[in-house]
Scaffold this active site. Structure first.
Site, PDB file in Angstrom:
ATOM      1  CG  ASP A  10      12.253  65.829  63.619  1.00 52.27           C
ATOM      2  OD1 ASP A  10      12.277  65.615  62.391  1.00 52.27           O
ATOM      3  OD2 ASP A  10      13.168  65.494  64.386  1.00 52.27           O
ATOM      4  CG  ASN A  24      22.459  68.894  48.201  1.00 48.77           C
ATOM      5  OD1 ASN A  24      22.834  68.027  47.410  1.00 48.77           O
ATOM      6  ND2 ASN A  24      22.783  68.888  49.482  1.00 48.77           N
ATOM      7  N   GLY A  32      20.325  70.565  57.814  1.00 50.43           N
ATOM      8  CA  GLY A  32      18.898  70.853  57.988  1.00 50.43           C
ATOM      9  C   GLY A  32      18.035  69.606  57.925  1.00 50.43           C
ATOM     10  CG  ASP A  34      19.371  66.422  52.489  1.00 44.97           C
ATOM     11  OD1 ASP A  34      18.948  65.253  52.473  1.00 44.97           O
ATOM     12  OD2 ASP A  34      20.162  66.876  51.640  1.00 44.97           O
ATOM     13  CB  SER A 121      13.813  77.170  49.405  1.00 43.82           C
ATOM     14  OG  SER A 121      14.207  76.411  48.290  1.00 43.82           O
ATOM     15  CB  THR A 122      12.233  78.612  54.643  1.00 46.00           C
ATOM     16  OG1 THR A 122      12.022  77.444  55.462  1.00 46.00           O
ATOM     17  CG2 THR A 122      11.097  78.770  53.666  1.00 46.00           C
ATOM     18  N   GLY A 123      15.582  77.366  54.805  1.00 48.55           N
ATOM     19  CA  GLY A 123      16.704  77.213  55.731  1.00 48.55           C
ATOM     20  C   GLY A 123      17.956  77.801  55.112  1.00 48.55           C
ATOM     21  CB  VAL A 124      21.341  76.411  54.304  1.00 50.61           C
ATOM     22  CG1 VAL A 124      21.705  76.008  55.710  1.00 50.61           C
ATOM     23  CG2 VAL A 124      21.000  75.203  53.466  1.00 50.61           C
ATOM     24  CE1 TYR A 125      20.763  75.071  49.136  1.00 52.57           C
ATOM     25  CE2 TYR A 125      18.807  74.344  47.971  1.00 52.57           C
ATOM     26  CZ  TYR A 125      20.141  74.183  48.288  1.00 52.57           C
ATOM     27  OH  TYR A 125      20.849  73.145  47.728  1.00 52.57           O
TER      28      TYR A 125
HETATM   29  P1  ADP Z   1      16.901  74.357  52.322  1.00 53.59           P
HETATM   30  O1  ADP Z   1      18.299  74.051  51.869  1.00 53.59           O
HETATM   31  O2  ADP Z   1      15.873  73.934  51.307  1.00 53.59           O
HETATM   32  O3  ADP Z   1      16.734  75.750  52.798  1.00 53.59           O
HETATM   33  P2  ADP Z   1      16.916  73.385  55.094  1.00 53.59           P
HETATM   34  O4  ADP Z   1      16.883  71.979  55.556  1.00 53.59           O
HETATM   35  O5  ADP Z   1      18.115  74.195  55.443  1.00 53.59           O
HETATM   36  O6  ADP Z   1      16.668  73.308  53.510  1.00 53.59           O
HETATM   37  O7  ADP Z   1      15.635  74.149  55.614  1.00 53.59           O
HETATM   38  C1  ADP Z   1      14.330  73.949  55.124  1.00 53.59           C
HETATM   39  C2  ADP Z   1      13.354  74.012  56.264  1.00 53.59           C
HETATM   40  O8  ADP Z   1      13.384  72.792  56.977  1.00 53.59           O
HETATM   41  C3  ADP Z   1      13.662  75.116  57.296  1.00 53.59           C
HETATM   42  O9  ADP Z   1      12.458  75.831  57.550  1.00 53.59           O
HETATM   43  C4  ADP Z   1      14.098  74.341  58.530  1.00 53.59           C
HETATM   44  O10 ADP Z   1      13.684  75.004  59.733  1.00 53.59           O
HETATM   45  C5  ADP Z   1      13.319  73.062  58.355  1.00 53.59           C
HETATM   46  N1  ADP Z   1      13.821  71.880  59.085  1.00 53.59           N
HETATM   47  C6  ADP Z   1      15.049  71.626  59.572  1.00 53.59           C
HETATM   48  N2  ADP Z   1      15.078  70.433  60.186  1.00 53.59           N
HETATM   49  C7  ADP Z   1      13.819  69.911  60.079  1.00 53.59           C
HETATM   50  C8  ADP Z   1      13.169  68.714  60.521  1.00 53.59           C
HETATM   51  N3  ADP Z   1      13.829  67.780  61.197  1.00 53.59           N
HETATM   52  N4  ADP Z   1      11.851  68.544  60.244  1.00 53.59           N
HETATM   53  C9  ADP Z   1      11.159  69.469  59.534  1.00 53.59           C
HETATM   54  N5  ADP Z   1      11.703  70.612  59.096  1.00 53.59           N
HETATM   55  C10 ADP Z   1      13.016  70.836  59.356  1.00 53.59           C
END
Ligand code: ADP
Length: 176
Positions: A10, A24, A32, A34, A121-125
């Site tokens: 984390d 964003n 996520g 953020d 960008s690999t989460g909700v984006y």
């Molecule tokens: P984006 O909008 O850029 O896709 P996200 O936060 O949805 O951002 O996801 C980006 C990446 O961060 C994903 O691979 C997600 O698994 C990862 N992520 C989510 N929470 C954490 C955290 N606490 N520490 C590190 N990475 C995280």
């Protein structure tokens, strides 16, 4: 040459001089990584983001801004805005690479010796994870010889899928 490390963790627990936030363009927080950064770091980070918004009206995709890190163990949070995946024909690759480059440039300006990146960008984006990892590692490797302060670059993978992808690509890179 700076050292590149890949870990599964984390990012809010990482004691680097700078941790990067996948923000964003509003800079007002989201889900996520953020959400986690603002939750753990506390309201100081959001207050600084609001001041940046007043001055420059948010942050454009591929650009980066810095704030303090509040209660986090880091010194700075570098907020960069990744591209939303739209199929690949909207400069997503170029913009994602720019996120890594502008974050490194800003960390250098702040005299950071270590920086930790999430998988932007690999989460909700919805950027495809393998492509995103290749772009991230390529962009960072290209910058290595421009870095004077940064000695350690940590890719912090949250999910195991990304962790395995990064390990695979690093092995491939070191075989070249
Ligand atoms: P984006 O909008 O850029 O896709 P996200 O936060 O949805 O951002 O996801 C980006 C990446 O961060 C994903 O691979 C997600 O698994 C990862 N992520 C989510 N929470 C954490 C955290 N606490 N520490 C590190 N990475 C995280």
């Amino acid at each position: 040459m700076p050292n590149i490390e890949i870990i599964q963790a984390d990012i809010t627990t990482i004691k680097a001089d700078a941790i990067v936030n996948a923000a964003n363009s509003s800079l007002l927080g989201g889900g996520g990584v953020d959400g986690a950064i603002h939750r753990v770091g506390g309201v100081e980070i959001l207050d600084e983001c609001k001041m940046i918004r007043e001055k420059q009206g948010g942050c454009r995709t591929g650009h980066a801004v810095a704030t303090g890190a509040g209660k986090l163990p880091a010194q700075y949070v570098i907020h960069t805005v990744g591209p939303i995946w739209q199929g690949g024909n909207n400069e997503e690759e170029k913009l994602l690479a720019e996120c890594y480059v502008s974050s490194l440039e800003l960390a250098e300006k702040l005299k950071c010796t270590s920086i930790a990146f999430p998988n932007i960008s690999t989460g909700v984006y919805h950027f495809p994870k393998k492509e995103a990892a290749k772009i991230a590692l390529t962009a960072v490797k290209k910058q290595l010889h421009h870095l004077t302060c940064i000695q350690q670059i940590i890719f912090v993978c949250y999910d195991q899928e990304n962790y395995l992808i990064y390990q695979d690509i690093m092995t491939y890179f070191s075989d070249l």
